[in-house]
Structure formats: structure tokens, C-alpha cells
Design a protein around this motif. Structure first.
Motif, PDB file in Angstrom:
ATOM      1  N   PRO A 157      48.357  38.177  36.788  1.00 29.50           N
ATOM      2  CA  PRO A 157      47.774  39.248  35.971  1.00 29.50           C
ATOM      3  C   PRO A 157      48.391  40.597  36.308  1.00 29.50           C
ATOM      4  O   PRO A 157      49.077  40.743  37.306  1.00 29.50           O
ATOM      5  CB  PRO A 157      46.297  39.271  36.392  1.00 29.50           C
ATOM      6  CG  PRO A 157      46.101  38.141  37.333  1.00 29.50           C
ATOM      7  CD  PRO A 157      47.438  37.706  37.822  1.00 29.50           C
ATOM      8  N   PHE A 215      41.484  39.452  36.313  1.00 26.34           N
ATOM      9  CA  PHE A 215      40.947  38.341  37.097  1.00 26.34           C
ATOM     10  C   PHE A 215      41.834  37.107  36.898  1.00 26.34           C
ATOM     11  O   PHE A 215      41.889  36.516  35.821  1.00 26.34           O
ATOM     12  CB  PHE A 215      39.517  38.077  36.647  1.00 26.34           C
ATOM     13  CG  PHE A 215      38.661  37.434  37.700  1.00 26.34           C
ATOM     14  CD1 PHE A 215      38.077  38.208  38.692  1.00 26.34           C
ATOM     15  CD2 PHE A 215      38.445  36.069  37.700  1.00 26.34           C
ATOM     16  CE1 PHE A 215      37.288  37.627  39.667  1.00 26.34           C
ATOM     17  CE2 PHE A 215      37.654  35.478  38.677  1.00 26.34           C
ATOM     18  CZ  PHE A 215      37.068  36.257  39.660  1.00 26.34           C
ATOM     19  N   ALA A 216      42.500  36.699  37.968  1.00 30.74           N
ATOM     20  CA  ALA A 216      43.608  35.745  37.844  1.00 30.74           C
ATOM     21  C   ALA A 216      43.190  34.367  37.339  1.00 30.74           C
ATOM     22  O   ALA A 216      43.893  33.750  36.546  1.00 30.74           O
ATOM     23  CB  ALA A 216      44.312  35.603  39.186  1.00 30.74           C
ATOM     24  N   GLU A 217      42.057  33.861  37.813  1.00 32.93           N
ATOM     25  CA  GLU A 217      41.732  32.458  37.511  1.00 32.93           C
ATOM     26  C   GLU A 217      40.958  32.269  36.209  1.00 32.93           C
ATOM     27  O   GLU A 217      40.620  31.146  35.847  1.00 32.93           O
ATOM     28  CB  GLU A 217      40.989  31.821  38.686  1.00 32.93           C
ATOM     29  CG  GLU A 217      41.916  31.537  39.856  1.00 32.93           C
ATOM     30  CD  GLU A 217      41.224  30.837  41.017  1.00 32.93           C
ATOM     31  OE1 GLU A 217      40.428  29.926  40.789  1.00 32.93           O
ATOM     32  OE2 GLU A 217      41.494  31.235  42.168  1.00 32.93           O
ATOM     33  N   ILE A 218      40.649  33.364  35.516  1.00 34.05           N
ATOM     34  CA  ILE A 218      39.973  33.232  34.225  1.00 34.05           C
ATOM     35  C   ILE A 218      40.937  33.677  33.122  1.00 34.05           C
ATOM     36  O   ILE A 218      41.071  34.863  32.820  1.00 34.05           O
ATOM     37  CB  ILE A 218      38.682  34.073  34.175  1.00 34.05           C
ATOM     38  CG1 ILE A 218      37.729  33.653  35.282  1.00 34.05           C
ATOM     39  CG2 ILE A 218      38.013  33.942  32.806  1.00 34.05           C
ATOM     40  CD1 ILE A 218      37.171  32.244  35.156  1.00 34.05           C
ATOM     41  N   ASN A 230      39.663  36.350  44.249  1.00 35.64           N
ATOM     42  CA  ASN A 230      40.200  36.594  42.907  1.00 35.64           C
ATOM     43  C   ASN A 230      40.065  38.057  42.501  1.00 35.64           C
ATOM     44  O   ASN A 230      40.981  38.636  41.922  1.00 35.64           O
ATOM     45  CB  ASN A 230      39.425  35.745  41.889  1.00 35.64           C
ATOM     46  CG  ASN A 230      40.204  34.548  41.414  1.00 35.64           C
ATOM     47  OD1 ASN A 230      41.084  34.671  40.596  1.00 35.64           O
ATOM     48  ND2 ASN A 230      39.872  33.387  41.953  1.00 35.64           N
ATOM     49  N   ALA A 231      38.888  38.605  42.783  1.00 36.40           N
ATOM     50  CA  ALA A 231      38.619  39.993  42.396  1.00 36.40           C
ATOM     51  C   ALA A 231      39.617  40.934  43.063  1.00 36.40           C
ATOM     52  O   ALA A 231      40.211  41.799  42.412  1.00 36.40           O
ATOM     53  CB  ALA A 231      37.187  40.374  42.770  1.00 36.40           C
ATOM     54  N   LEU A 273      42.526  40.150  44.466  1.00 37.45           N
ATOM     55  CA  LEU A 273      43.892  39.873  44.010  1.00 37.45           C
ATOM     56  C   LEU A 273      44.191  40.724  42.779  1.00 37.45           C
ATOM     57  O   LEU A 273      45.224  41.392  42.689  1.00 37.45           O
ATOM     58  CB  LEU A 273      44.042  38.385  43.659  1.00 37.45           C
ATOM     59  CG  LEU A 273      45.442  37.967  43.190  1.00 37.45           C
ATOM     60  CD1 LEU A 273      46.291  37.568  44.384  1.00 37.45           C
ATOM     61  CD2 LEU A 273      45.380  36.828  42.193  1.00 37.45           C
ATOM     62  N   GLY A 274      43.251  40.728  41.834  1.00 34.29           N
ATOM     63  CA  GLY A 274      43.428  41.510  40.611  1.00 34.29           C
ATOM     64  C   GLY A 274      43.403  43.008  40.877  1.00 34.29           C
ATOM     65  O   GLY A 274      44.220  43.758  40.349  1.00 34.29           O
ATOM     66  N   LEU A 296      46.660  44.170  42.310  1.00 37.48           N
ATOM     67  CA  LEU A 296      47.710  44.285  41.295  1.00 37.48           C
ATOM     68  C   LEU A 296      47.499  45.526  40.442  1.00 37.48           C
ATOM     69  O   LEU A 296      48.433  46.245  40.103  1.00 37.48           O
ATOM     70  CB  LEU A 296      47.722  43.025  40.419  1.00 37.48           C
ATOM     71  CG  LEU A 296      48.142  41.740  41.128  1.00 37.48           C
ATOM     72  CD1 LEU A 296      47.870  40.530  40.253  1.00 37.48           C
ATOM     73  CD2 LEU A 296      49.620  41.797  41.520  1.00 37.48           C
ATOM     74  N   PHE A 314      29.008  32.898  39.219  1.00 36.05           N
ATOM     75  CA  PHE A 314      30.122  32.846  38.268  1.00 36.05           C
ATOM     76  C   PHE A 314      30.550  31.386  38.073  1.00 36.05           C
ATOM     77  O   PHE A 314      31.073  30.753  38.977  1.00 36.05           O
ATOM     78  CB  PHE A 314      31.268  33.696  38.799  1.00 36.05           C
ATOM     79  CG  PHE A 314      32.174  34.233  37.735  1.00 36.05           C
ATOM     80  CD1 PHE A 314      31.819  35.365  37.025  1.00 36.05           C
ATOM     81  CD2 PHE A 314      33.363  33.600  37.442  1.00 36.05           C
ATOM     82  CE1 PHE A 314      32.650  35.881  36.044  1.00 36.05           C
ATOM     83  CE2 PHE A 314      34.210  34.105  36.463  1.00 36.05           C
ATOM     84  CZ  PHE A 314      33.850  35.246  35.752  1.00 36.05           C
ATOM     85  N   GLU A 362      32.841  29.533  36.425  1.00 36.56           N
ATOM     86  CA  GLU A 362      34.160  28.901  36.435  1.00 36.56           C
ATOM     87  C   GLU A 362      34.941  29.100  37.726  1.00 36.56           C
ATOM     88  O   GLU A 362      36.068  28.627  37.849  1.00 36.56           O
ATOM     89  CB  GLU A 362      34.991  29.376  35.225  1.00 36.56           C
ATOM     90  CG  GLU A 362      34.497  28.758  33.920  1.00 36.56           C
ATOM     91  CD  GLU A 362      35.339  29.162  32.714  1.00 36.56           C
ATOM     92  OE1 GLU A 362      36.566  29.226  32.820  1.00 36.56           O
ATOM     93  OE2 GLU A 362      34.749  29.415  31.651  1.00 36.56           O
ATOM     94  N   ILE A 363      34.361  29.807  38.673  1.00 37.03           N
ATOM     95  CA  ILE A 363      35.019  29.955  39.975  1.00 37.03           C
ATOM     96  C   ILE A 363      34.209  29.210  41.025  1.00 37.03           C
ATOM     97  O   ILE A 363      33.232  29.727  41.580  1.00 37.03           O
ATOM     98  CB  ILE A 363      35.165  31.435  40.363  1.00 37.03           C
ATOM     99  CG1 ILE A 363      35.965  32.200  39.317  1.00 37.03           C
ATOM    100  CG2 ILE A 363      35.845  31.566  41.736  1.00 37.03           C
ATOM    101  CD1 ILE A 363      37.416  31.778  39.161  1.00 37.03           C
ATOM    102  N   ALA A 423      44.358  31.327  43.072  1.00 37.71           N
ATOM    103  CA  ALA A 423      45.427  32.106  42.441  1.00 37.71           C
ATOM    104  C   ALA A 423      46.178  32.955  43.459  1.00 37.71           C
ATOM    105  O   ALA A 423      45.575  33.534  44.362  1.00 37.71           O
ATOM    106  CB  ALA A 423      44.837  33.010  41.357  1.00 37.71           C
TER     107      ALA A 423
END
Lengths: 432, 432
Positions: free
Chosen positions: A94, A323-326, B182-183, B185-186, B189, B323, B325-326, B411
Motif C-alpha cells: 500500500p 491497510f495492507a491486508e484488506i 498491519n496498522a 505497516l500502513g 508507508l 476486526f 478479516e484480520i 503483510a
């Protein structure tokens, strides 16, 4: 005369199917990324790079580091030398791999961009961004035309706000909507388990598309969000409190989705009354994201006026756009393809403009080139047909619109359905 | 005498391997869920239900609706009649499917729980929750002992805070840590692309485990978070600002992870100075989550004292614990198994206690039963070996500890590595 205008006027021989190939403009390509990130913006970058590299008239494919700032500073990296494998890995990452900028380009700045391009024999400019970026592309292109420098300028759409005109939707929106859907699915379960009122504040200054996508996890009749407030409708605190009160009395709980950009009657952002401590961005936009003030203020109002004790607020903030995994597969694929199509339009078809997404079926899309001036600096909001009559929710038509965009396999909640057990002690009113 | 105590004293014939089977306690099982949700708490529920249903001495498996409130109000659903398929679907749904409660049970309340159990011939109580829930299980168990009512009470661990003593880690933590990873990581970036200072506020009142998991997405040398502040260390605003200043001057940007529970020298929550408008929960815990105040206050301090203009703050809030999907597969599997093991310990081995997770390899675990009194009401914080010397980061040992818990396929970000292009115009200092 712009190549696009020429094409529309029928005086160029280049055809959209690429069969006539009367012009072969040799030179470099510059690709840049602008504005806020999305989870799929690098798909567009990689699509544009790989497609550009196929053409023999392309001498180099440059990436501008930090958007238009990087162009003026000549901070280019040579993406012709980047490995295909690493490009594919970057595509899955992302946020802008070329880095980005919030600089608002003046006309003078755009002239500097043009001069840099000419110095480097750059003949193609592919800029991934929102309507501000489209305006930059348009201005740079105008300088090239004035100077009679053969040049193709292409805007590649990107925005989680989904607010570009002339598009069914924009790359980045589907993945951000999937994140918001996930968030509200969880908040609904939390709110159902622990009761009270829960507010979720969603990105969107002028358009409510992203906030509206909070409905995607709704499955059972009493699932939330029960109320949705978007910038397209005037926000009235009295009506808001009456709405919340009604839902809470009826269901014993209430989940609310609110756009960060809700405005009062005078058109003032509701949040701006409480947000003096944060600045404005370079475009003069109020910086609403990342601050919990709006949610906290609404929560306080509910607590004080409605005497509800358990009131919670979440501001989804920057997570929504990186958010990378979504990631929606549909969004990922389309982001890739608008990048590829932009390179094709510019290099193969030898025209310029903005690549737009048009829905052609249920669900399929076409990519249609639009004149830069039709997109640049303009924004769209939710159509009336997507907003319910009370202005506090969305229609089924909106759900039909957004569902394909978030891709398949979106999480849904399941409930226990076992029968209640007959009471034995059966104290009237329970033990408490 | 509790069965567990008896077992430890060697006077019971029931053995841990189940080979001796001298007691077969017939009756009902009640399962309940307490406290905040996790993405995998229903795995524990379903594990406990399905395992309980295998035993012929179990006449019914009840679910208490809304935790211990539901017990006292006799709001049971008969999970013996729930389909296995729907249970499996519910297992994949975040948040408490039986609904939950924040009620702090008094001794009188626990007596009411016990009386309800006796009236319904409930012989097994399996309660999924944190250390408050373990205390409830202990108190109810004590009433049964005093009354010489044969009864097995089991605490099933659950908390995203990872703060239960006598456990390597707790179900729920791995998935929440994956969300936080994930949070950040984003956010890293985003911060790299647009620069400035970005603060992410993470759940955790007393323990910094979840905030510390923000490091999991770090890959390149300059990746953030660059600074981490946890409740285990006194928060000093002066030192904080000096840290931020140093990182920002060095890197041109700074990403910071902060626990909601950071405290000043006097032990007061930093956020509580600014958070009068929100209440306390029933356990007397300050309600820190869901409010953006802490992040906004730290951002203001940086803006004002360090004269950095682009400063943003995100409060990750309730999304961290629900959440959909995580989900870490490791966490999901362990959550399932602690539920199954709880039913086995109680029904097969005929003992009571709290199921704990012990790490046995790299990476494998064992489930070991601990006395309720060893877990109940106690909490643990990050061990010293996980915190760096300056108190503003974590050690490699912590990374080794947490990595297996978030599962595989987390990710990671990739960067472009193409070479820079030689400048042609080469204006000194650039165009701006």
C-alpha cells in the motif's frame, strides 16, 4: 492543439483501436503519484511502468520521487532498470512507492515541471492522483501545447473518497470501503454484545461514499449502523439527537456512521468548531482525519442530552487508506488496469486525457478516456438515489452499487439460533 | 475442598491422562463470555460447546446470554440444540456471540449465580474472559464448595491485552497484534510518503504488549515505529519531545506508537488529565479507548514545542478487538483448543482451574491447568527483557516472542530499488 481535442475533432489519424499508427513519439515517460495513499495505488504505478516498457519508442521510464516536487527537483529514479519481480512485489504494497506530496502547484510550478520534462526529453507524463492531480496534468499539458512541444499527458484516477466526476467509481475506493465494512461489522458486534451507543467517524470531506459503505456488513434486521450521516446532507444536532434517541429506545443500542465532513446549516464543517488546534493542508482543506474531536463531541452530546451512559466513539483515521491486508480484488485489478490503459492511451493511441472507469454490466467495466478539463479540479458527491429520504441512511440501490467493488469473500457475521431455556426461579425483573 | 486442590494433594483418583475415571458428575454445563470482545473469542465458545456435547454425563449445554447477568436472570439458550454447522460459522465471527457484560460482580452477585446454577442442576461452569472473569469463577466455585455442591468451575483465558499471569500469551492477543502490525505497516508507508510526525495510540491500560506489536512490520532500517511508549515505563513529556526531535531531525519523519495507558511520574494516566468528559467503566477502569484525546494532546505538544507542522494522530480504538478479516491462524487454533481443553479438564479430568498456554518450542504450546486463585484478579506487564534500555522501544527478544503469535502471511512492504537519474538542470537547492 491537444491530441485529445484533435482526436475528437477527427483530424488525427490515430484511432482508438490502434490500427492506424501514424505517429510514433519517441522519448521518456515520467510517472508520479500524488496526494494521499490507497492500498492499491502501486498497482496503477506498476501497470503503467510495465506497459510503458513494452514500447520501443520509449527510451526510459522514470519515476518521480515525491510527486511533482520530485519532478521540479529532478529527483527521478530509472524504473526501466527495476526488476519485473520487484515491481510485482511493490504492486502489493500500500501507499505511494514513489512517495508523495501535498504541494499545491501554482502555474509557475507547473511551468517548472514542463521545463524539466523538456530538458529530459520527457514526452509522456502519467500522473496517478485525484482531481487536484488531474488539474496539474492539465496545466503542464497546456504549457507543452503553447510551446508546440509534442507531449502526451495522462491522469490516472486514484482516490478512496470516490469523488471523481465522469467515473462510476475510482481505484482505491473499493479497498477502503472493504476496510470500513470490516470495521463496522466488528463495531456492530461489539455494540450488540455490550450495548450503548457507538459512533464511527469515517473519512470523506465532501462525499459520503466511504461512510455509506459502512452498511455492507449488515445482515440481520437489527444490525447497525442504524444511522448514517454524510456531507451531502446538512447536519442538524437536534435531529441527530432525536434519531439516536429513537433508535436507542427501540433497540437498546445504536451504531452510527458519520463522515468527518458533516456540515451545519451555514456550511461550516462541524468538526472545525472544535479543531482549532490542527492546521489546514496545502490545498486549504481542513485537516479532519486523524483527530478524534468530532466523535468525542458527538459522544458528549449524546451522553449529556440523552442521558445514555455507555457512549463510545472511534475515528477510523488513516488506517482506511493504507491497510495492507484488506484489499478488494476487484479494486486491485482495476487499479492495475487503469495504469496499463493510461500507458496504452498515451503511447499506442497517442492521445491524452484522464482514464475513467465506466460500469457496463453487473459486474463489468470499461476504461474510457475523458478530456482532462472534464475531470480536473471537479468533484462529485453521492447521487440523490443513494441517500434515504430522512437523510440518515442509504438506499438499497447504493448497496447494489457498492457490493461488487469490495470484492468477494467479505466477512459476514453469524449468530447463535439456539432456543431459550425455560426459567426455573423466574424472579420478576431479574436479580439486579 | 476444590477438586483442583484435591488433585494436587493426591487424594483424588482422577488422573490427568484420564485413565482413572472414578467420578462421573452428571448435570448441565453453562458457558458464558465476559468483558470485551476479541476476533477469536467465539472459537473458544464453540470448542467448549462441541467438546462438552461429546460426554454422556452432560445433560445439556447452556449458553448464558450477556455473561453473568444472563446467568442471574436465567437467560440461557440451549446450545445442545444448536447445529454443529452454525456453531462452526459462529466460531469465525468476532465478538461474543453469547453477548457480554461489564458488570462487576459483588460477592452477593456471585452467590446469586451459584443459586441459579444449583436450581438448574448446573455442574459445570466454563467462563471465557480475563482476570476479572477468573475472579468471578473463583468466587462462584467457593460458594459451591461451602455448600458441598459438586461443581466444576473453569476459566478460559481471553484478552487482547495479553496480561494474564501464568500464561505465555492469551487467546485474542495474536489477532489483535496482527491488526496493530498491519496498522503500523500502513502508517509507516504513509509517514514515509508524506513525511512529518505520525502518532498511533494503541489499546493497553497496564500492559504494553499490544503497542509493542507495532514493530512487526518493520523491515528496512528506517522503518517505523521509531519510538514506542508503554505503561511499563513512566512517561516524561520532556524526554518524549527530545526523542521525537532527535528522530525527526535525523530522518525527516517520525512514527510513534503509544499505549493508551501511559502514565506520568505520579502514576496518573496521561490521558485522564484531558478526558474528564468520559466516564469510568464498572470496574473503575478509566475509559481510555475510543477517544482521540491522548493522540491529539501529544500531537499538539509536538506541533507547538518542536515547530513541526505536519503532525497527525490516529487512535486505533475498538477496531483492534473485533476486526473480522484480520485473524491469526495460530491465535484462532489456540482459542479453539483452550475451549476444548477447558471442557476436557472439567468433565473428563473432573477438576477445576484456569487453562493456561505454555510455550514449549519454537513454536509449539501446551495447555496446563492452573489454580483459579493463581490467575484471578492478577495481571502481568511486559517483562524487562522485552523493553529497550531507553524505555522507548522493544528488544529483538520481544520480536522473537511475538512473531509466531500473529500467524503466517503477515503483510510486508516492498520498496523500489531503481537507480537515481543524473540531473540535467541541477538547480542548487531545487526549484522551490
Amino acid at each position: 492543439m491537444s491530441a485529445f481535442k484533435a482526436l475528437r475533432m477527427g483530424i488525427r489519424k490515430t484511432s482508438m483501436d490502434g490500427s492506424v499508427f501514424d505517429m510514433r513519439l519517441e522519448g521518456k515517460v515520467v510517472i508520479a503519484q500524488g496526494g494521499g495513499p490507497t492500498p492499491v495505488i502501486n498497482q496503477s504505478l506498476v501497470g503503467a511502468v510495465l506497459e510503458s516498457r513494452k514500447f520501443t519508442q520509449i527510451t526510459r521510464v522514470y519515476g518521480a520521487v515525491k510527486g511533482i516536487e520530485g519532478i521540479v527537483d529532478e529527483n527521478f529514479i530509472d524504473l526501466t532498470q527495476e526488476t519485473t519481480h520487484n515491481l510485482e512485489m511493490v504492486a502489493k504494497t500500500p501507499s505511494a512507492a514513489l512517495l508523495s506530496t501535498r504541494v499545491k502547484p501554482s502555474k509557475e510550478f507547473c511551468l517548472e515541471i514542463y521545463k524539466t520534462f523538456k530538458a529530459h526529453n520527457v514526452r509522456y507524463f502519467l500522473y496517478i492522483g485525484g482531481n487536484d492531480s488531474a488539474e496539474t496534468v492539465r496545466l503542464v499539458n497546456n504549457y507543452a501545447e503553447e510551446d508546440k512541444y509534442e507531449f502526451r499527458a495522462m491522469h490516472i484516477p486514484k482516490t478512496i473518497d470516490n469523488d471523481l466526476v465522469e467515473n462510476d467509481h475510482t481505484p482505491g475506493y473499493g479497498s477502503a470501503a472493504r476496510f470500513v465494512s470490516n470495521a463496522f461489522l466488528g463495531l456492530n458486534l461489539e455494540n450488540r454484545a455490550l450495548e450503548g451507543v457507538h459512533i464511527g467517524v469515517v473519512m470523506g470531506r465532501e462525499a459520503g461514499f466511504l461512510t455509506a459503505s459502512s452498511v455492507l456488513g449488515k445482515k440481520y434486521d437489527d444490525d447497525g449502523p442504524h444511522l448514517i450521516y454524510i456531507p451531502e446532507r446538512e447536519f442538524d444536532m437536534k435531529k441527530f439527537l432525536a434519531d439516536v434517541d429513537r433508535v436507542y429506545r427501540e433497540r437498546g443500542r445504536c451504531l452510527i456512521a458519520v463522515s468527518e465532513g458533516i456540515k451545519d446549516r451555514s456550511g461550516q464543517f462541524l468538526s472545525s468548531k472544535f479543531i482549532e488546534r490542527t492546521g489546514k493542508d496545502a490545498f486549504g482543506n481542513l485537516q479532519l482525519s486523524g483527530s478524534g474531536v468530532l466523535g468525542d463531541v458527538l459522544a458528549s452530546a449524546i451522553r449529556e442530552k440523552l442521558k445514555i451512559s455507555r457512549v463510545r466513539a472511534d475515528t477510523l483515521g488513516y488506517l482506511q487508506r493504507s491497510f495492507a491486508e484488506i484489499v478488494s480484488k476487484v479494486d486491485r485489478n482495476e487499479a492495475r488496469e487503469v495504469g496499463e490503459r493510461a500507458a496504452q492511451f498515451a503511447i499506442w493511441n497517442n492521445i491524452d486525457g484522464s482514464v475513467s472507469i465506466q460500469r457496463t454490466g453487473n459486474y463489468s467495466v470499461n476504461y474510457v478516456l475523458k478530456p482532462l478539463a472534464d475531470i480536473a479540479g471537479k468533484s462529485r458527491t453521492m447521487p440523490e438515489k443513494f441517500i434515504n429520504e430522512s437523510g440518515n441512511g442509504v438506499t438499497d440501490e447504493f448497496v447494489g452499487y457498492v457490493r461488487p467493488l469490495v470484492g468477494d469473500g467479505v466477512a459476514m457475521a453469524e449468530r447463535l439460533r439456539a432456543p431459550m431455556v425455560k426459567k426455573i426461579i423466574n424472579k420478576a425483573g431479574g436479580a439486579r
